[in-house]
Design a protein around this motif. Structure first.
Motif, PDB file in Angstrom:
ATOM      1  N   TRP A  85       2.328   6.868   7.898  1.00 30.60           N
ATOM      2  CA  TRP A  85       0.931   6.517   7.602  1.00 30.60           C
ATOM      3  C   TRP A  85       0.776   5.001   7.477  1.00 30.60           C
ATOM      4  N   GLN A  89      -1.372   2.345   9.807  1.00 32.36           N
ATOM      5  CA  GLN A  89      -2.338   1.443   9.183  1.00 32.36           C
ATOM      6  C   GLN A  89      -1.928  -0.020   9.338  1.00 32.36           C
ATOM      7  N   ARG A  90      -0.771  -0.248   9.918  1.00 33.64           N
ATOM      8  CA  ARG A  90      -0.185  -1.582  10.082  1.00 33.64           C
ATOM      9  C   ARG A  90      -0.003  -2.286   8.741  1.00 33.64           C
ATOM     10  N   ARG A  91       0.477  -1.531   7.763  1.00 32.44           N
ATOM     11  CA  ARG A  91       0.668  -2.046   6.403  1.00 32.44           C
ATOM     12  C   ARG A  91       2.078  -1.774   5.864  1.00 32.44           C
TER      13      ARG A  91
END
Length: 190
Positions: A85, A89-91
């Motif tokens: 996830w 979300q590129r986090r």
């Protein structure tokens, strides 16, 4: 960082410049890690779920380490879902991976130590019983008999214990690897 500008109307405009640090994760290594950890966790969940079912059918108490290792493996699967996830979300931050990997490594090692003691413990260990009654059976039963079926089930249980230990070792090594990989990503060495 904020810069301000003064104009003739003496209005102050502030412009914020945000710097977003991007971490470059090695995609192939991360995907391989997730695949191997899902395989290891699901194998242990499956084997110990079967063992719990066998214990209940035989009306024997369920040892505490069966549900413990199932819970740890479920946490590993949940951690991988969280990582996926965060990737989407590129986090995905290295600190999240390092902290999560460390916590799971400690939990995983506790389970691996207990499995090792049960497998090769001092008295009445699984390995000694397997060597004595299953792998050392001479002659090994053959044919379509209840004895052959019982021997095959015993061999399956012995091999399941060996598989749990093997996947436990692989999981421990891979949890160490993800912590090293997260540090390399943080340091920018990859």
């Amino acid at each position: 960082m904020a810069s301000s500008t003064v104009t003739s109307g003496s209005l102050v405009y502030e412009r914020r410049v945000e710097r977003i640090h991007k971490y470059h994760w090695p995609a192939v290594q991360l995907n391989l890690w997730m695949l191997i950890m899902v395989i290891s966790a699901c194998c242990i969940i499956g084997v110990f779920s079967t063992f719990i079912q066998i214990q209940q059918v035989l009306l024997l108490p369920v040892p505490w380490y069966f549900p413990y290792y199932i819970t740890v493996c479920a946490l590993v699967v949940a951690f991988i879902i969280l990582l996926l996830w965060l990737i989407f979300q590129r986090r995905l931050l290295p600190s999240i991976v390092m902290i999560g990997g460390f916590i799971l490594f400690i939990l995983w090692i506790v389970g691996l130590i207990v499995i090792s003691v049960q497998l090769w413990g001092p008295s009445g260990s699984v390995s000694s019983n397997c060597n004595l009654f299953v792998f050392g059976a001479n002659p090994q039963p053959t044919g379509q008999t209840v004895q052959t079926l019982a021997w095959l089930e015993q061999r399956s249980i012995c091999q399941s214990w060996q598989a749990v230990f093997a996947f436990g070792m692989v999981g421990a090594i891979f949890l160490l690897w993800i912590m090293v990989m997260a540090y390399q990503v943080f340091a920018g060495d990859t």
